[in-house]
Design an enzyme around this catalytic site. Sequence first.
Site, PDB file in Angstrom:
ATOM      1  N   GLY A 128       1.018  -1.482  -0.145  1.00 21.70           N
ATOM      2  CA  GLY A 128      -0.299  -0.305   0.042  1.00 21.70           C
ATOM      3  C   GLY A 128       0.922   1.740   0.046  1.00 21.70           C
ATOM      4  N   SER A 130       1.577   3.759  -3.785  1.00 22.10           N
ATOM      5  CA  SER A 130       0.625   4.565  -4.301  1.00 22.10           C
ATOM      6  C   SER A 130      -0.491   5.260  -3.591  1.00 22.10           C
ATOM      7  CB  SER A 130       0.918   4.406  -5.494  1.00 22.10           C
ATOM      8  OG  SER A 130       1.773   3.859  -6.010  1.00 22.10           O
ATOM      9  N   GLU A 248      12.598  -5.534  -2.964  1.00 23.36           N
ATOM     10  CA  GLU A 248      12.128  -5.160  -3.952  1.00 23.36           C
ATOM     11  C   GLU A 248      12.729  -4.708  -5.401  1.00 23.36           C
ATOM     12  OE1 GLU A 248       7.869  -3.112  -5.224  1.00 23.36           O
ATOM     13  OE2 GLU A 248       8.727  -2.318  -3.663  1.00 23.36           O
TER      14      GLU A 248
END
Length: 378
Positions: A128, A130, A248
Amino acid sequence: MRFDLPEIPPDSEKLRGELRAFLAEAGRDWSPTTRARSWMGFDRDFSRAVGERGWIGMTWPKPYGGRERSSLERIVVLEEMLAAGAPVGAHWIGDRQQGPLILRLGTEEQRNRILPGIARGELAFCIGLSEPDAGSDLAALRTRAERTATGWTLNGRKIWTTFAHKSDYMVALVRTSPVPEGGSRHAGLSQFLVDLRLSGLSIRPIRDLAGEESFNEVTFDDVKLRADDLIGQEGAGWAQATSELAFERSGPDRYLSSFPALNAGIDALNAAPQPGAEVTIGRMVARLATLRGMSLSVGGMLERGESPQVEAALVKDVGNVFEQALPEHLRNLLDPGESTSELREILGALAQLAPTFSLRGGTREILRGIIARDLGLR
């Protein structure tokens, strides 16, 4: 900036053999489109089967469902999954960054409640970050969590949230206190563990131009969170969230997303050689080998507890350029009539997916800004 190649654990080849045997059996009926989608494919049954073999959360302590293996052994697992085009989306995000976040900064209750479920392939996570008015400018986010007598009340919206409609939990970055006058917008942000089944939470899938609905808009309307849904320190959310980005941005998914096309393309060229194809294929394989070395180097830094955010940004930027260009190189090499039906299907799927490669995990412009700042160019 350095990319020192680490030593691969000596027993990794045995692990690689086990993975290939498992994937050959599990993937007997995967279509070319499934393989092209790879980590954007969501299959809970497959994730549970991977969890049963101890290949999710494998670096974590055993009390939390892990196997206490090395980060570099984990990279072996990721490489083989991506090379096979396995549908790993149901466990990918939890294994890659949300599990490590909870392991590092979560409470003991959070670790015991969440980590074993991720390791078993039973809990799926989404990210969660953008918001409608805060995409690349993430510090402008407006979703707020306000403290109450029993916990927190959450209001706002998140958008472009991958797999929110299929996931069990979100880790959300939200504002818990206003920006100090004249202070940094990065202050006052916190991270929360949000159960996606809570009352007041709604999820709306967003259909993209390819007809997919993997992105979502998530709305919070007076969603009640418990006091212990806060992850880490209140107000430290920005530093916590940005530290996750090395996980990531540096993994094999940042340069292997198009790999099934390379395998199928080489098979097609072996069957119907084209003049000059060896040069183009050689260049692609050389770039792939370089990117793999860079990714392994970042994996080694993470293993040592370092925070290689700039190196990870470089891996993602250069990797995205490679994996977006690879399908087009193959199209230019091969006569459509000479391509196998498998290759045509993979290339067709990648034509729709490849534009997203340089968006997810941070746009190219953001990544290059990070790199330029570290080099003293801005």
